[in-house]
Design a protein around this motif. Structure first.
Motif, short mmCIF file in Angstrom:
data_model
loop_
_atom_site.label_atom_id
_atom_site.label_comp_id
_atom_site.label_asym_id
_atom_site.label_seq_id
_atom_site.Cartn_x
_atom_site.Cartn_y
_atom_site.Cartn_z
N VAL A 22 0.84 -1.21 0.00
CA VAL A 22 0.00 0.00 0.00
C VAL A 22 0.87 1.25 0.00
N LEU A 23 1.95 1.25 0.80
CA LEU A 23 2.83 2.41 0.86
C LEU A 23 3.54 2.64 -0.47
N ALA A 24 3.98 1.56 -1.10
CA ALA A 24 4.64 1.69 -2.41
C ALA A 24 3.68 2.26 -3.45
N ALA A 25 2.45 1.77 -3.44
CA ALA A 25 1.44 2.29 -4.37
C ALA A 25 1.14 3.75 -4.08
N ALA A 26 1.11 4.11 -2.80
CA ALA A 26 0.84 5.50 -2.42
C ALA A 26 1.95 6.44 -2.89
N CYS A 27 3.18 5.99 -2.84
CA CYS A 27 4.30 6.82 -3.30
C CYS A 27 4.34 6.94 -4.82
N TYR A 28 3.85 5.93 -5.50
CA TYR A 28 3.88 5.91 -6.97
C TYR A 28 2.72 6.72 -7.57
N ALA A 29 1.59 6.72 -6.89
CA ALA A 29 0.34 7.28 -7.44
C ALA A 29 0.43 8.73 -7.90
N PRO A 30 1.00 9.67 -7.11
CA PRO A 30 0.95 11.08 -7.52
C PRO A 30 1.71 11.40 -8.80
N PHE A 31 2.59 10.51 -9.22
CA PHE A 31 3.34 10.75 -10.45
C PHE A 31 2.59 10.25 -11.69
N GLN A 32 1.46 9.56 -11.45
CA GLN A 32 0.71 8.99 -12.56
C GLN A 32 -0.68 9.62 -12.71
N LEU A 33 -1.08 10.44 -11.76
CA LEU A 33 -2.43 10.99 -11.76
C LEU A 33 -2.42 12.48 -12.07
N VAL A 34 -3.56 12.96 -12.56
CA VAL A 34 -3.72 14.39 -12.80
C VAL A 34 -3.88 15.10 -11.46
N LEU A 167 2.08 18.69 -1.42
CA LEU A 167 1.04 18.59 -0.40
C LEU A 167 0.69 17.13 -0.13
N TYR A 168 0.66 16.35 -1.18
CA TYR A 168 0.34 14.93 -1.03
C TYR A 168 1.38 14.22 -0.17
N PHE A 169 2.65 14.46 -0.45
CA PHE A 169 3.69 13.76 0.30
C PHE A 169 3.79 14.26 1.75
N LEU A 170 3.52 15.55 1.97
CA LEU A 170 3.45 16.04 3.35
C LEU A 170 2.35 15.31 4.12
N THR A 171 1.18 15.21 3.49
CA THR A 171 0.05 14.53 4.12
C THR A 171 0.33 13.05 4.31
N LEU A 172 0.99 12.44 3.32
CA LEU A 172 1.35 11.02 3.44
C LEU A 172 2.29 10.80 4.62
N ALA A 173 3.25 11.71 4.82
CA ALA A 173 4.19 11.58 5.94
C ALA A 173 3.45 11.65 7.27
N VAL A 174 2.50 12.58 7.39
CA VAL A 174 1.71 12.69 8.62
C VAL A 174 0.88 11.43 8.82
N ALA A 175 0.27 10.92 7.75
CA ALA A 175 -0.57 9.74 7.85
C ALA A 175 0.25 8.51 8.26
N VAL A 176 1.42 8.32 7.66
CA VAL A 176 2.27 7.18 8.02
C VAL A 176 2.69 7.27 9.48
N ALA A 177 3.07 8.47 9.92
CA ALA A 177 3.44 8.65 11.33
C ALA A 177 2.27 8.33 12.25
N ALA A 178 1.06 8.76 11.85
CA ALA A 178 -0.13 8.50 12.66
C ALA A 178 -0.43 7.01 12.73
N PHE A 179 -0.31 6.30 11.60
CA PHE A 179 -0.56 4.86 11.60
C PHE A 179 0.47 4.12 12.45
N LEU A 180 1.74 4.50 12.36
CA LEU A 180 2.77 3.84 13.16
C LEU A 180 2.56 4.11 14.64
N LEU A 181 2.20 5.34 14.99
CA LEU A 181 1.94 5.68 16.38
C LEU A 181 0.76 4.89 16.92
#
Length: 324
Positions: A22-34, A167-181
């Motif tokens: 899921v994390l790999a797909a999340a990192c790949y997605a913003p480079f393929q979407l409008v 903005l996406y990667f900032l939000t992803l970083a916060v989300a990953v930190a929240a899930f790990l916590l």
């Protein structure tokens, strides 16, 4: 008492494998979407953080809240005020928003420990209802009905990213930190105590679990995640107004969590997808009655997957043949 329905447990190997995929797909997605679709995925992550907090309270502690949108709004307005009035850097607004929401959740948790069920639901609903007129009243600070407009985070030159991707990667970083916590919290003594309170309060008290302490702590942690999500929402949208945080937000968050799956780390992510995309689907199906379509979709999902989408996903994975 609210608790997560029993569901078959998956091995840690499967869970870690799914998380990495899921994390790999999340990192790949913003480079393929409008850009618009990147924005939608960013909002999914924002809602996922808020639902993580609500899941701690409802899915793991067995309490209920119909006013979680209020904590979301507190985090959003704290960030907006610090950005617009005090000109703080965006990242510095996050701890302030989370801390204030934590304190408010702690304050609400103290009287809430004496309530349960319908009474607790009504108290939290009342908070969501009076928040909007309260925000409009303090116009000098909140901007009143006109709201506040803030600057969005600017991507640094070294990143090579567009604004929507940054903005996406900032939000992803916060989300990953929240899930790990959250994962760490649930594996700790606190998580075991919350589950004991959820499953049987009387038995938990006999075993030495302090009900008042852990119920209050659940409200505080839950509010903190919602406040952090509200802060990131302000970064992404660049605008806050009272009408963005009506009681419908709280109801949609709770509905999304139930549909996603109570008591599951995957549930908040699936619930966030539901909260983000299903209303727009309902709107496209019937412009005249999107609420009816939205409600019917919830009924259909809960009929097909009584334990939520995460429970359905785990049952499907269990059916996959595995090599010994």
């Amino acid at each position: 008492m609210i608790g997560a329905a029993a569901r078959p447990a998956l091995s840690p190997r499967w869970r870690w494998g799914a998380a990495v995929a899921v994390l790999a797909a999340a990192c790949y997605a913003p480079f393929q979407l409008v850009p618009f679709h990147v924005f939608q995925l960013t909002m999914v992550l924002v809602y996922a953080v808020a639902l993580l907090g609500l899941n701690l309270l409802v899915g793991h502690a067995g309490q209920i809240s119909l006013g979680h949108g209020a904590f979301f709004a507190v985090g959003a307005y704290v960030a907006a005020i610090l950005l617009e009035r005090w000109e703080l850097p965006h990242l510095l607004t996050l701890p302030f928003a989370a801390a204030l929401a934590f304190l408010l959740g702690l304050g609400l948790g103290v009287p809430a420990i004496r309530l349960r069920g319908l009474y607790l639901a009504l108290v939290t609903l009342a908070i969501a209802i009076f928040l909007v007129p309260l925000l409009k009243r303090f116009e000098g600070m909140t901007g009143g009905s006109m709201g506040l407009t803030t600057a969005k985070p600017v991507p640094p030159a070294w990143s090579g990213l567009a604004e929507d991707q940054w903005l996406y990667f900032l939000t992803l970083a916060v989300a990953v930190a929240a899930f790990l916590l959250t994962a760490g919290l649930l594996r700790s003594r606190v998580g075991r105590a919350l589950h004991a309170v959820r499953d049987n309060e009387a038995a938990a008290e006999v075993m030495g679990v302090r009900l008042s302490f852990y119920k209050t702590l659940a409200f505080a942690w839950s509010a903190m995640f919602a406040g952090a999500a509200g802060c990131v929402y302000t970064w992404v949208i660049g605008f806050v107004s009272p009408d963005s945080f009506t009681v419908n937000l709280s109801i949609n968050l709770l509905a999304g969590l139930v549909v996603g799956g109570l008591g599951s780390l995957l549930g908040p992510l699936l619930g966030a997808l539901f909260v983000m995309f299903v209303p727009s689907i309902a709107q496209s199906v019937n412009d005249a009655a999107p609420g009816v379509v939205f409600g019917l979709l919830i009924v259909v999902v809960m009929y097909v997957a009584p334990t939520g989408l995460s429970g359905l996903a785990e049952r499907l994975i269990k059916k996959i043949p595995r090599k010994e």
